[in-house]
Scaffold this motif. Structure first.
Motif, PDB file in Angstrom:
ATOM      1  N   THR A 252       0.837  -1.287   0.171  1.00  0.00           N
ATOM      2  CA  THR A 252      -0.065   0.027  -0.197  1.00  0.00           C
ATOM      3  C   THR A 252       0.929   1.263  -0.006  1.00  0.00           C
ATOM      4  O   THR A 252       2.031   1.254   0.298  1.00  0.00           O
ATOM      5  CB  THR A 252      -0.936   0.130   1.252  1.00  0.00           C
ATOM      6  OG1 THR A 252      -0.085  -0.198   2.398  1.00  0.00           O
ATOM      7  CG2 THR A 252      -2.018  -0.846   1.265  1.00  0.00           C
TER       8      THR A 252
ATOM      9  N   ILE B 283     -12.333  -1.946  -3.310  1.00  0.00           N
ATOM     10  CA  ILE B 283     -11.629  -2.918  -4.189  1.00  0.00           C
ATOM     11  C   ILE B 283     -10.904  -2.159  -5.159  1.00  0.00           C
ATOM     12  O   ILE B 283     -11.565  -1.392  -6.097  1.00  0.00           O
ATOM     13  CB  ILE B 283     -12.468  -4.100  -4.560  1.00  0.00           C
ATOM     14  CG1 ILE B 283     -12.916  -4.732  -3.176  1.00  0.00           C
ATOM     15  CG2 ILE B 283     -11.578  -4.918  -5.119  1.00  0.00           C
ATOM     16  CD1 ILE B 283     -13.826  -5.939  -3.444  1.00  0.00           C
ATOM     17  N   GLY B 284      -9.714  -2.242  -5.439  1.00  0.00           N
ATOM     18  CA  GLY B 284      -9.062  -1.781  -6.543  1.00  0.00           C
ATOM     19  C   GLY B 284      -8.399  -0.364  -6.385  1.00  0.00           C
ATOM     20  O   GLY B 284      -7.924   0.189  -7.084  1.00  0.00           O
TER      21      GLY B 284
ATOM     22  N   ARG C 143      -5.772   1.905  -5.515  1.00  0.00           N
ATOM     23  CA  ARG C 143      -4.410   1.623  -5.509  1.00  0.00           C
ATOM     24  C   ARG C 143      -3.649   1.977  -4.131  1.00  0.00           C
ATOM     25  O   ARG C 143      -2.772   1.227  -3.726  1.00  0.00           O
ATOM     26  CB  ARG C 143      -3.791   2.330  -6.738  1.00  0.00           C
ATOM     27  CG  ARG C 143      -4.243   1.649  -8.051  1.00  0.00           C
ATOM     28  CD  ARG C 143      -3.368   2.292  -9.372  1.00  0.00           C
ATOM     29  NE  ARG C 143      -2.181   2.078  -9.294  1.00  0.00           N
ATOM     30  CZ  ARG C 143      -1.344   2.353 -10.163  1.00  0.00           C
ATOM     31  NH1 ARG C 143      -1.441   3.040 -10.981  1.00  0.00           N
ATOM     32  NH2 ARG C 143      -0.104   2.167 -10.041  1.00  0.00           N
TER      33      ARG C 143
ATOM     34  N   ASP D 157      -5.647  -0.970  -1.346  1.00  0.00           N
ATOM     35  CA  ASP D 157      -6.716  -1.765  -1.914  1.00  0.00           C
ATOM     36  C   ASP D 157      -7.285  -2.604  -1.088  1.00  0.00           C
ATOM     37  O   ASP D 157      -6.723  -3.209  -0.206  1.00  0.00           O
ATOM     38  CB  ASP D 157      -6.057  -2.434  -3.216  1.00  0.00           C
ATOM     39  CG  ASP D 157      -6.731  -3.702  -3.665  1.00  0.00           C
ATOM     40  OD1 ASP D 157      -8.086  -3.316  -3.758  1.00  0.00           O
ATOM     41  OD2 ASP D 157      -6.380  -4.832  -3.701  1.00  0.00           O
TER      42      ASP D 157
ATOM     43  N   THR E 289      -6.195  -6.198  -1.061  1.00  0.00           N
ATOM     44  CA  THR E 289      -4.547  -6.524  -0.937  1.00  0.00           C
ATOM     45  C   THR E 289      -4.662  -6.524   0.937  1.00  0.00           C
ATOM     46  O   THR E 289      -3.881  -7.161   1.537  1.00  0.00           O
ATOM     47  CB  THR E 289      -4.125  -5.301  -1.253  1.00  0.00           C
ATOM     48  OG1 THR E 289      -4.064  -5.491  -2.785  1.00  0.00           O
ATOM     49  CG2 THR E 289      -2.403  -5.361  -0.777  1.00  0.00           C
TER      50      THR E 289
END
Length: 559
Positions: A313, A347-348, A350, A353, A356
Motif C-alpha cells: 500500500t 476494491i481496486g 491503488r 486496495d 490487498t
C-alpha cells in the motif's frame, strides 16, 4: 465421504424412510382441537424422538461459499457529537430510552448479533463514574446527570435481544476544543492539568505519563465491576492523527521518561501504547476472564516501502508510524482477543486496495489466538466514485467469506446503515444477513457446552387463512460444562432424521434467544404456512457461544 457422517447405510436409510411413512400415516388423519387443557402436551400433530447420539456428528464440509453459521455481525453505535444515539443532547430520559430501544430493534431486524457502543466518547462517560463526568451528549452540559444510567439501560436492552455488547472507549481524547476551563470541574483533565497535552486545537491526555495509563486501567476496572458487558473495545485513536507537520508536544515527557531507555521518541510512544494494551488485557482477564478485549486500528499497519513485511500500500498515514499503535506486537503477545482493522477503501483503490489489505491481515493473524473482524465503512456507501456502485460493499462481504481467518464484520456506523444507502440495509435484511448467525467461539477464554435443553414441545395457533404460529417451549437440562445464557432455535423442512448434518447449515438456524428466568422457555415461530411439515431443535449457548448438543427433535405438521 459418507452421507454427512450419519452412519446410515442403504438398508438403514430405507428403514428410516419406512418409519417416517408409518408415522405420517398415523398422524396426518387426526388433528386435535386447538386450546385443549394442556396445549403443549404431545399429540398426534407434534411428535418427538430422541437423537441417536448426544453429541453432534462430524459432517463433511461443504465446498460452497455462502452464509456461515458462525459469524460476528457487529455495528458501531457512536455517541460522540450525537452521531447515532441519543439524537440530540438534553432529551428527557424517556425519549432517549425509546430511541435506544428502537435502534436496537432495527439492529436485530438487520441481522446483527453484536453492538459496539461508545460509552466514553471524550473525557466523559455514559454511566456514573468516579473517573469521568457525565457526557454533555446526554444532558447538554458536561457533568450533569441525565436522570438514569444510559449504559446500564442499553446493556440490558441489548441482552434482551440477545445482542453481544462491547463497551467502546476512547482512551486519550479529552475534547474537540482547547479550553480547559470549559470542562466540568470533576473532569480529570481539570483536576490534573499537568496530564493534558493541547494539539491542533484539541486536548488529549498524555499517553507518556504513567499516571494517565493507571487512570485508564482504573476506568476499565470500574466498568467491569459494575456492568456485565461482553467486551471492552478501543478504536484507532491512540496518539492523535497528525495534522500537517505539526509535532505532538510531548518532548519534555520523553526526556523525563523515555530518553534513557529508547532510541527515538517514536519507539517510546509505541512502548507507551503497548504498555496500555498489555495492562488493559491483564486487568480485564483478572476481573472477568470471559470478557473479550479488542481494538479497531487504522487499516494499514505499515507500507511495504517502510517495512518489507508491511502491506503493498501507499497510505499517507499508518498505524505503526503515525499513531504509534503496533498491532503486530499486540497480536503476537496475545494481548487481544480480536482485532477489527478499519478497511475503509474500495476494491481496486491503488494506495490502499481493500482486497490487498484483507489478505495482509489474514496472514497477520494466521496461527495466533485472535479473531479477525473487518471494519466496514457503511458511511461511505453512495459517497461517490466506486462507492456509488451498489455492489461495492456486498463484494467486500462475499470476498471475506473466502477466508476462514475472518470471523466477522463490524460496520461504522448505525445511522449510516439505517439510511439504507443504495439499498444496502435492505440487502442485509433480505439476502446477506437473511439467516441469523452464532458468534464464533474463542476457545482460549474458557467456557464449554451448557446442558442440553429437554422436553421440547409445541402449540399451534391459527392466524387467519392458511397461516399458523408455532409456540415452542422447553426446559433446561442438567449437567453441562457452563451456564446457559441463550438458545439457538433450528427449523428444518420435513421430518428430519436423527444425526442430520443439516443443523450445521446456516439456513437451518431460525433464531437465537436470551434465556429468561429458570422455568419454561418460550419462542414463537411466526412464519409458518399451512400444510407444512417441520422439524424443530433447540440448543443451549453459554455466554461465549459454546453450543450444547441438540434437544430431541420435534416434528410439527401444520394442517
Amino acid at each position: 465421504m459418507g452421507k454427512c457422517g450419519s452412519g446410515y447405510g442403504g438398508y438403514g436409510y430405507l428403514r428410516w424412510v419406512a418409519v417416517v411413512l408409518i408415522w405420517l400415516l398415523s398422524v396426518l388423519p387426526s388433528a386435535p382441537a386447538v386450546g385443549s387443557a394442556n396445549p403443549f402436551s404431545m399429540s398426534a400433530q407434534a411428535q418427538s424422538w430422541q437423537r441417536g447420539e448426544g453429541r453432534a456428528r462430524s459432517c463433511s464440509p461443504s465446498p460452497a461459499i455462502g452464509t456461515p453459521l458462525r459469524q460476528l455481525r457487529g455495528v458501531w453505535i457512536a455517541t460522540v457529537a450525537n452521531l447515532d444515539w441519543p439524537s440530540r443532547p438534553g432529551l428527557p430520559a424517556a425519549v432517549q430510552q425509546e430511541e435506544g430501544r428502537r435502534l436496537l430493534d432495527q439492529v436485530k431486524a438487520l441481522g446483527f448479533n453484536a453492538v459496539f457502543v461508545q460509552v466514553r466518547p471524550l473525557g466523559d462517560a455514559f454511566y456514573p463514574s468516579h473517573y469521568a463526568p457525565w457526557s454533555a451528549y446526554l444532558s447538554g452540559v458536561q457533568g450533569r446527570s441525565p436522570g438514569y444510567d444510559p449504559l446500564g439501560f442499553l446493556l440490558n436492552e441489548a441482552h434482551r435481544r440477545n445482542l453481544e455488547f462491547h463497551a467502546w472507549l476512547n482512551p486519550f481524547r479529552i475534547s474537540f476544543h482547547d479550553n480547559l476551563a470549559a470542562l466540568a470541574p470533576t473532569n480529570p483533565a481539570r483536576q490534573h492539568p499537568e496530564w493534558v497535552v493541547p494539539y491542533a486545537g484539541a486536548l488529549y491526555l498524555n499517553p507518556g505519563l504513567p499516571a494517565v495509563r493507571r487512570l485508564l486501567a482504573a476506568t476499565v476496572e470500574e466498568l467491569l465491576r459494575r456492568y456485565d458487558v461482553d467486551g471492552i473495545h478501543l478504536d484507532d485513536y491512540f496518539y492523535p492523527y497528525p495534522v500537517g507537520k505539526l509535532p505532538f508536544p510531548d518532548s519534555e515527557t520523553y526526556r523525563q521518561y523515555g530518553a534513557g531507555h529508547y532510541r527515538s521518541i517514536a519507539d517510546w510512544r509505541r512502548a507507551n501504547v503497548n504498555e496500555l494494551i498489555a495492562t488493559l488485557r491483564q486487568t480485564i482477564h483478572r476481573l472477568r476472564p470471559t470478557v473479550k478485549f479488542g481494538v479497531s486500528p487504522f487499516g494499514v499497519w505499515r507500507n511495504r516501502r517502510s517495512d518489507p513485511s508491511g502491506s503493498a500500500t501507499a497510505a499517507a498515514v499508518t498505524s505503526y508510524d503515525s499513531l504509534y499503535a503496533d498491532t503486530r506486537t499486540w497480536i503476537r503477545h496475545h494481548w487481544l482477543d480480536y482485532i477489527a482493522p478499519q478497511l475503509y477503501w474500495p476494491i481496486g483503490f491503488r494506495p490502499a486496495d481493500y482486497a490487498t489489505l484483507v489478505r495482509w491481515w489474514v496472514h497477520e493473524v494466521q496461527g495466533w489466538p485472535v479473531h479477525l473482524y473487518i471494519g466496514q465503512a457503511a458511511y461511505k456507501i453512495g459517497s461517490g466514485g466506486p462507492w456509488n456502485d451498489a455492489e461495492e460493499m456486498p463484494r467486500h462481504l462475499r470476498f471475506d467469506l473466502h477466508f476462514a481467518a475472518i470471523k466477522g464484520e463490524v460496520f461504522f456506523r448505525l445511522k449510516s446503515l439505517l439510511a439504507d444507502p443504495l439499498g444496502f440495509a435492505r440487502r442485509l435484511r433480505t439476502a446477506l444477513y437473511r439467516h441469523p448467525a452464532l458468534i464464533p467461539v474463542m476457545p482460549w477464554l474458557g467456557g464449554g457446552p451448557p446442558p442440553t435443553p429437554r422436553a421440547l414441545q409445541a402449540q399451534l395457533q391459527p392466524q387467519g387463512t392458511n397461516r399458523w404460529t408455532v409456540t415452542l417451549r422447553w426446559q433446561d437440562g442438567s449437567g453441562g460444562q457452563a451456564q446457559t445464557v441463550a438458545y439457538a432455535l433450528y427449523r428444518l423442512d420435513g421430518a428430519a432424521p436423527p444425526g442430520l448434518c443439516a443443523l450445521k447449515a446456516a439456513t437451518a438456524l431460525l433464531a437465537t434467544q436470551r434465556r429468561f428466568g429458570t422455568g419454561w422457555q418460550l419462542f414463537v415461530d411466526q412464519l409458518a404456512p399451512q400444510d407444512a411439515l417441520y422439524t424443530y431443535y433447540v440448543t443451549a449457548l453459554d455466554r461465549l457461544y459454546h453450543e450444547s448438543s441438540p434437544s430431541s427433535a420435534l416434528v410439527v405438521h401444520l394442517p
